[in-house]
Design an enzyme around this catalytic site. Structure first.
Site, short mmCIF file in Angstrom:
data_model
loop_
_atom_site.label_atom_id
_atom_site.label_comp_id
_atom_site.label_asym_id
_atom_site.label_seq_id
_atom_site.Cartn_x
_atom_site.Cartn_y
_atom_site.Cartn_z
N HIS A 98 -15.05 54.55 -30.56
CA HIS A 98 -14.61 54.88 -29.38
C HIS A 98 -15.01 54.16 -28.17
CE1 HIS A 98 -17.63 57.65 -30.38
NE2 HIS A 98 -17.48 57.79 -29.26
N HIS A 100 -15.57 54.68 -24.21
CA HIS A 100 -15.43 55.70 -22.99
C HIS A 100 -15.10 54.96 -21.69
CE1 HIS A 100 -18.02 58.99 -24.75
NE2 HIS A 100 -18.23 58.04 -25.67
P1 AMP Z 1 -20.45 59.54 -28.69
O1 AMP Z 1 -20.03 59.28 -30.13
O2 AMP Z 1 -21.82 59.73 -28.24
O3 AMP Z 1 -19.71 58.30 -27.83
O4 AMP Z 1 -19.63 60.99 -28.20
C1 AMP Z 1 -18.40 61.30 -28.87
C2 AMP Z 1 -17.68 61.91 -27.78
O5 AMP Z 1 -16.49 62.28 -28.15
C3 AMP Z 1 -18.40 62.71 -26.69
O6 AMP Z 1 -18.32 62.47 -25.50
C4 AMP Z 1 -17.56 64.18 -27.05
O7 AMP Z 1 -17.57 64.82 -25.89
C5 AMP Z 1 -16.20 63.58 -27.40
N1 AMP Z 1 -15.46 64.57 -28.40
C6 AMP Z 1 -16.07 64.91 -29.52
N2 AMP Z 1 -14.89 65.86 -30.07
C7 AMP Z 1 -13.74 65.74 -29.35
C8 AMP Z 1 -12.40 66.20 -29.47
N3 AMP Z 1 -12.09 67.14 -30.17
N4 AMP Z 1 -11.82 65.65 -28.59
C9 AMP Z 1 -12.11 64.81 -27.40
N5 AMP Z 1 -13.35 64.39 -27.23
C10 AMP Z 1 -14.15 64.76 -28.33
#
Ligand code: AMP
Ligand code: ZN
Length: 135
Positions: A98, A100
């Protein structure tokens, strides 16, 4: 597979969707660092960018190019940060690729501290972005 983003893509877990095409789904981060903080996710599961296809890597950036103007217009942002936590050492928490996209408004602090918007606030932001995407 026990992957939360695959479940969101499958529609088994709800999300605040802002855009989708054949390869990519974009939805709001539930712990945003800024209003309109969006996650861009390839629909085909890969743990990280390196394990996915080159086509999916290219498509992510194409969607940034297409979607960022709508996100900025809807949120009043004048810039944005892109970020990817690739691997445990980089702080990756969800092991489905993903990207951001974090909109930034002139004059507001550029922090990476997570906010706690209500579901209603997230829904309103997502709707405002979708309206701009459809224009
Ligand atoms: P990272 O893997 O460190 O890039 O972070 C994962 C991101 O996914 C974090 O910013 C979380 O807030 C976000 N996240 C986790 N679960 C969900 C969800 N169900 N819906 C939307 N965002 C999510
Ligand atoms: Zn997945």
């Amino acid at each position: 597979m026990d992957c939360i983003f695959c479940k969101i893509i499958a529609g088994d877990i709800p999300c605040h969707k802002v855009f989708e095409n054949e390869r990519v789904l974009a939805f709001l981060d539930i712990g945003p660092v800024s209003t309109g903080h969006t996650l861009l996710v390839p629909k085909k599961h890969a743990a990280n960018l390196g394990e996915g296809s080159t086509d999916d890597a290219i498509e992510l950036m194409k969607v940034v190019h297409q979607l960022a103007p709508a996100i900025m217009k809807a949120t009043g942002a004048t810039g944005y940060n892109l970020g990817m936590n690739h691997g445990v050492s980089a702080g990756q928490d969800v092991f489905h690729t993903h990207l951001h996209l974090m909109p930034r408004v002139d004059g507001l602090a550029r922090t990476f501290v997570k906010m706690s918007p209500t579901m209603e606030e997230l829904a309103a932001t997502a709707e405002a972005i979708r309206r701009e995407v459809e224009v």
